[in-house]
Design a protein around this motif. Structure first.
Motif, PDB file in Angstrom:
ATOM      1  N   PRO A  91      17.431  35.586  -2.484  1.00 61.45           N
ATOM      2  CA  PRO A  91      16.963  35.126  -3.801  1.00 61.45           C
ATOM      3  C   PRO A  91      18.134  34.738  -4.707  1.00 61.45           C
ATOM      4  O   PRO A  91      19.153  35.418  -4.735  1.00 61.45           O
ATOM      5  CB  PRO A  91      16.217  36.336  -4.354  1.00 61.45           C
ATOM      6  N   LYS A 106      10.645  25.060 -13.065  1.00 64.05           N
ATOM      7  CA  LYS A 106      10.256  26.383 -12.590  1.00 64.05           C
ATOM      8  C   LYS A 106       8.915  26.734 -13.219  1.00 64.05           C
ATOM      9  O   LYS A 106       8.701  26.515 -14.401  1.00 64.05           O
ATOM     10  CB  LYS A 106      11.297  27.432 -12.972  1.00 64.05           C
ATOM     11  N   ARG A 116       5.361  32.438 -12.016  1.00 61.86           N
ATOM     12  CA  ARG A 116       5.717  32.891 -10.669  1.00 61.86           C
ATOM     13  C   ARG A 116       7.074  32.302 -10.269  1.00 61.86           C
ATOM     14  O   ARG A 116       7.560  31.380 -10.901  1.00 61.86           O
ATOM     15  CB  ARG A 116       4.643  32.529  -9.654  1.00 61.86           C
ATOM     16  N   GLU A 117       7.648  32.843  -9.217  1.00 60.47           N
ATOM     17  CA  GLU A 117       8.932  32.372  -8.700  1.00 60.47           C
ATOM     18  C   GLU A 117       8.686  31.163  -7.807  1.00 60.47           C
ATOM     19  O   GLU A 117       8.511  31.293  -6.599  1.00 60.47           O
ATOM     20  CB  GLU A 117       9.639  33.489  -7.934  1.00 60.47           C
ATOM     21  N   THR A 155       8.651  27.877  -2.887  1.00 57.03           N
ATOM     22  CA  THR A 155       9.128  29.247  -2.989  1.00 57.03           C
ATOM     23  C   THR A 155       9.404  29.675  -1.556  1.00 57.03           C
ATOM     24  O   THR A 155       8.813  29.128  -0.622  1.00 57.03           O
ATOM     25  CB  THR A 155       8.106  30.177  -3.668  1.00 57.03           C
ATOM     26  N   GLN A 193       8.563  35.566  -1.742  1.00 48.08           N
ATOM     27  CA  GLN A 193       8.150  34.555  -2.737  1.00 48.08           C
ATOM     28  C   GLN A 193       9.148  34.498  -3.890  1.00 48.08           C
ATOM     29  O   GLN A 193       8.791  34.616  -5.060  1.00 48.08           O
ATOM     30  CB  GLN A 193       6.732  34.806  -3.235  1.00 48.08           C
ATOM     31  N   ARG A 194      10.392  34.259  -3.508  1.00 48.33           N
ATOM     32  CA  ARG A 194      11.474  34.094  -4.473  1.00 48.33           C
ATOM     33  C   ARG A 194      12.100  32.728  -4.258  1.00 48.33           C
ATOM     34  O   ARG A 194      11.948  32.110  -3.203  1.00 48.33           O
ATOM     35  CB  ARG A 194      12.543  35.181  -4.278  1.00 48.33           C
ATOM     36  N   THR A 212      15.145  30.385  -3.446  1.00 44.99           N
ATOM     37  CA  THR A 212      16.382  30.544  -2.671  1.00 44.99           C
ATOM     38  C   THR A 212      17.054  29.185  -2.469  1.00 44.99           C
ATOM     39  O   THR A 212      16.502  28.140  -2.821  1.00 44.99           O
ATOM     40  CB  THR A 212      16.079  31.154  -1.291  1.00 44.99           C
TER      41      THR A 212
END
Length: 107
Positions: A6, A24, A28-29, A74, A80-81, A83
């Protein structure tokens, strides 16, 4: 830092600032962008992006509507980050969609 580690929020913000139209999500990410592209051209572009995603072992979420194609990214395998893998796919998506969006504008 690995492809699926992440990214810190500041790094995500910095990278998004260098991109046109990618934002973004607030809840949520995830990063996303909607491209204006004709429906059948979007289907063709989606096939090409799917090949790139497969090569990268990424699983983008996609929405196809009349006249637009949205990609939401994501890294599921990172919980669910956001990267580096997401940004690598962004580069591939941009390269593919540039051909279709330019064709639309010229058409």
């Amino acid at each position: 830092m690995g492809l699926r580690d992440p990214l810190p929020a500041e790094e995500v913000t910095r990278r998004l600032a260098a991109l046109d139209g990618w934002v973004k999500a607030t809840d949520r990410e995830e990063i996303h962008k909607t491209f204006p592209v004709e429906y059948y051209a979007a289907i063709e572009a989606l096939g090409t992006v799917a090949e790139a995603a497969k090569e990268l072992e990424h699983h983008p979420d996609v929405e196809l509507h009349w006249g637009e194609l949205t990609f939401s990214l994501t890294t599921y395998s990172a919980g669910q980050r956001i990267t580096d893998l997401d940004f690598r796919l962004v580069d591939r998506i941009e390269a593919v969609l540039a051909r279709y969006v330019q064709a639309e504008a010229a058409g």
